[in-house]
Design an enzyme around this catalytic site. Sequence first.
Site, PDB file in Angstrom:
ATOM      1  CB  CYS A   1      -0.853   0.058   1.276  1.00 14.62           C
ATOM      2  SG  CYS A   1      -2.171  -1.141   1.333  1.00 14.62           S
TER       3      CYS A   1
ATOM      4  CB  CYS B   1      -3.588   2.498   2.143  1.00 15.09           C
ATOM      5  SG  CYS B   1      -4.946   1.365   1.758  1.00 15.09           S
TER       6      CYS B   1
ATOM      7  CB  CYS C   1      -3.549  -1.975  -1.802  1.00 13.57           C
ATOM      8  SG  CYS C   1      -5.086  -1.447  -1.054  1.00 13.57           S
TER       9      CYS C   1
ATOM     10  CB  CYS D   1      -4.129   2.918  -1.453  1.00 14.80           C
ATOM     11  SG  CYS D   1      -2.850   1.659  -1.289  1.00 14.80           S
TER      12      CYS D   1
HETATM   13 ZN   LIG Z   1      -3.879   0.121   0.232  1.00 16.32          ZN
END
Ligand SMILES: [Zn+2]
Length: 190
Positions: A35, A39, A66, A69
């Site tokens: 991330c 995030c 991810c 994000c």
């Molecule tokens: Zn994330």
Amino acid sequence: MMDQIPDVQWQAILQNDAAYDHQFYYAVKTTGIFCRPSCKSKPPNKDNVSVFQNADEALNAGYRPCKRCKPMGQRLPDAEWAEQISRFIEGNYQHPISLQMIADTCHGSPYHLHRIYKRVTGITPGEYVQRTRLEKAKESLCKSDIAISTIAGRVGMPNIPYFVTWFKKSTGFTPAAYRKTYRNPLKKEV
Ligand SMILES: [Zn+2]
């Protein structure tokens, strides 16, 4: 990658501090995902977190970006992009599909998409369209009594003579002969 996460980075993760985006990325062992610091996912257990200087390092260490994000922006890893393209084809083989259409949906230039897809899967998107149609047609011939003309339409080839020629070229059988040979093999004559 560092063994000990510097406190300033750990605080950035806890506070979802966007000021640190692009300065580092963090990955969580238990989820296999990495991330941006900003995030909004729930804070990970510090023991499971690794920090990377850039997204490619995290990727190379086996982590996936991810979905929330999007630490690589719209840029997907090639393998994931190819998978997205395959899923699009599997969901749309019933209709005419052009490379341009795939490119528009999967966000890329047709040329780039064609090249990456072939590099990852070994076949072109067009070949995968054909392969998917052939598998679906074979399945319908073996497992149902649906009319051949209907099957042709359902696999995106409403021109029946063309469908028959293509099927024969691909399998060595006409659709009717294929059905006769493989439909309900339990009852096949010895
Ligand atoms: Zn994330």
